[in-house]
Write an enzyme that holds these catalytic residues in place. Structure first.
Site, PDB file in Angstrom:
ATOM      1  N   GLY A   1    -108.189  66.657  30.365  1.00 16.76           N
ATOM      2  CA  GLY A   1    -109.249  67.334  29.616  1.00 16.76           C
ATOM      3  C   GLY A   1    -110.185  68.131  30.504  1.00 16.76           C
ATOM      4  N   ALA A   2    -111.172  68.783  29.851  1.00 18.72           N
ATOM      5  CA  ALA A   2    -112.114  69.632  30.577  1.00 18.72           C
ATOM      6  C   ALA A   2    -112.919  68.819  31.592  1.00 18.72           C
ATOM      7  CB  ALA A   2    -113.070  70.325  29.592  1.00 18.72           C
TER       8      ALA A   2
ATOM      9  N   CYS B   1    -124.300  64.610  28.382  1.00 20.29           N
ATOM     10  CA  CYS B   1    -124.595  65.716  29.302  1.00 20.29           C
ATOM     11  C   CYS B   1    -126.013  66.257  29.161  1.00 20.29           C
ATOM     12  CB  CYS B   1    -123.596  66.858  29.090  1.00 20.29           C
ATOM     13  SG  CYS B   1    -123.298  67.269  27.360  1.00 20.29           S
TER      14      CYS B   1
ATOM     15  N   GLY C   1    -118.776  71.706  26.279  1.00 20.96           N
ATOM     16  CA  GLY C   1    -119.150  70.344  25.910  1.00 20.96           C
ATOM     17  C   GLY C   1    -118.311  69.825  24.756  1.00 20.96           C
TER      18      GLY C   1
ATOM     19  N   HIS D   1    -125.469  74.021  30.204  1.00 16.61           N
ATOM     20  CA  HIS D   1    -126.458  73.762  29.153  1.00 16.61           C
ATOM     21  C   HIS D   1    -127.837  74.191  29.657  1.00 16.61           C
ATOM     22  CE1 HIS D   1    -123.475  71.731  26.939  1.00 16.61           C
ATOM     23  NE2 HIS D   1    -123.852  70.477  27.072  1.00 16.61           N
TER      24      HIS D   1
END
Lengths: 349, 349
Positions: free
Chosen positions: A16-17, A132, A163, A252
């Site tokens: 995954g990311a 996050c 995200g 973010h």
């Protein structure tokens, strides 16, 4: 107490990311590793990933896969953590979990090393990595708390699509191109993969991240509120959040208003206080148009703070703009920092 | 008192993003017009625009161009208004100015008809149209003030590039495509055309709108703060703003926290109060993922409000998400509403 020989490490959700960043961070920080096991869903098993120049085949995450593992970094969604983290613990591993599955459990420390590293000592097998958007905010708030005390925090977020995973990035890019080409778009993922409706994220601002709760707040907003209080051990801290998804790939940003216990410090003093905070880079010079930007923080582990100014009405009020890479400090980097704290404090057997 | 025969109207800045909306709004609202004159810079003079199905040639805005004009709608930048609005007034016109040139002048009413329509009566030739981000916020705040009283407002904005003009829209679109194509980009306009540095707006969030002031706030932020107090006649209202530019073409969104004088109302009551406000459409049903989105409000004159919820710590605190088309209610529509108020109250001669 650091272990020179290194540990047997498993990364769950390696494809995954965040998993990708996790491997990169383990490499970059040169975390002591004896063996690494990359785990994923059955669907992604068999893929080959590179780690420290060697090819590693991804295996299916099963309970048995954790035999002999000392440290397991989980980032494959809450349901996977719910099912497999206890299995890893049962087999002797310490789990650092990057999902929301255990964050609010009383028995699970929720840790941002710059703020509450000592909490790792209380672990009973699982340590949770905060959300996050929470992590970068508490890193920025910590020096403020230490110097002035904290009373109230109001945050409005500007959150990147990464995200929500690699699929969300793809959706944003494809939508962007289709709209530029004058084509119709059919949103299928954002704002929340599992929710009823989906909205265009390209050239838009969507005030929903994660599912709505009974009280009208989204789960993301409640995560920011509850996790901040838990990490800072301040149940009475006033925290409010509005979380918004933007067409930004990674990074973010947060507009943070804070009321401190002991007001009166000038904006200049407040800036100096922030600048001395651990894990923070101050980027704040209005005369040179210097302030943190999401695109500038990609790949960097620091929390960037700028636009610091006093509230014009309350002498204990301050405003600031807090930016960080949500996949790095917001996820992978913080998880590996927790692992380092465990190593440093001799808590990995 | 309305004039059936109609007025001689001039639109200054007719070729710009707001000018375009101004013409559309005059048509849509069927404002009583006897003759229309479209004015612009020398550079754009000679262009032909369509108004009510007829072709109108744009003329250069000179002092003499205002001879015989009864109503002049200005939206061609502050310096043009500074130079030509007094010339228009000298020749008998009432000016509705959409720039920041006169907004804070004591002699100039600053009007949002839903909030302070009566102020137009005090005009001495010029009436100012507030800043786009201010207008939509005060429309949302007005029913709250009437019912509960206002104490403190903290707003973080999510503003569209069209607020910076047609060139900014082009820059955003070209940048978006270049980045998708993996090309380098060279920002030249945003965040502020006349400022020293320019930053990428595509896939980014830029916390600067207009120039920085001595106190660390941007001029856009100070506009929101000062204009809100002036429009609402509340010098002691606490207002703080953080203004952020986003890669959204049109439609400003705002995360607004408000503390009222008389707290205690439930979120449901608060929603009903907002829903009854003039010029507001409530769009607020978390169970159906209903909330206002910038892309949904384009071309519509209303202010859309949603995500209304009580602050979890203060029983006089509420949060909401306020969205409106910055070129419509935020500029052209409000200007024409002011003109309608002038007509209704018999103030156009």
């Amino acid at each position: 107490m650091a272990n020179e020989a290194g540990y047997n490490v498993a990364v769950v959700g390696a494809t995954g990311a965040v998993g990708e960043q996790m491997l990169k961070t383990l490499e970059d920080k040169d975390f002591p590793i004896k063996s690494i096991k990359l785990l994923s869903s059955k669907r992604s098993a068999g893929k080959k990933l590179s780690f420290k120049g060697e090819e590693v085949t991804v295996e299916e995450a099963t309970p048995e896969a954790f035999e002999g593992i000392q440290l397991a970094l989980f980032s494959a969604g809450g349901s996977v953590s719910k099912k497999l983290a206890p299995e890893a613990v049962k087999r002797g591993a310490v789990v650092v979990d990057n999902t929301s599955a255990y964050r609010m459990d009383e028995d699970v420390p929720l840790v941002v090393p710059e703020v509450n590293e000592e909490d790792v000592k209380n672990h009973k097998g699982i340590i949770a990595n905060p959300n996050c958007s929470t992590i970068q905010m508490v890193v920025a708030l910590e020096p403020v708390r230490q110097k002035y005390g904290l009373k109230k925090v109001i945050v409005s977020t500007y959150q990147a699509v990464s995200g929500a995973g690699l699929e969300a990035i793809t959706e944003m890019k494809e939508q962007s191109r289709d709209i530029l080409d004058g084509k119709e778009v059919t949103p299928e993922i954002l704002p929340v993969g599992g929710d009823k409706k989906h909205y265009q994220i390209a050239y838009n601002a969507v005030p929903q991240i994660d599912l709505f709760q009974e009280n009208g707040y989204t789960f993301e907003e409640m995560k920011m509120i509850n996790e901040t209080k838990k990490i800072m051990h301040m149940n009475s801290l006033e925290v409010a959040a509005t979380c918004v998804r933007l067409p930004v790939e990674t990074g973010h940003s947060e507009s943070v208003y804070v009321e401190v216990e002991n007001g009166g410090a000038s904006a200049e003093e407040f800036k100096n206080t922030i600048a001395e905070g651990e894990g923070i880079t101050l980027k704040d010079d209005p005369s040179q148009q210097e302030y943190p930007l999401a695109i500038d923080c990609v790949g960097l582990p620091d929390v960037f703070v700028g636009r610091i100014r006093r509230d014009l009405d309350r002498d204990n009020g301050y405003h600031m703009w807090v930016v960080s890479d949500n996949l790095v400090k917001g996820a992978a980097y913080n998880s590996v920092q927790i692992a380092e704290s465990l190593d440093k404090l001799g808590l990995l057997k």
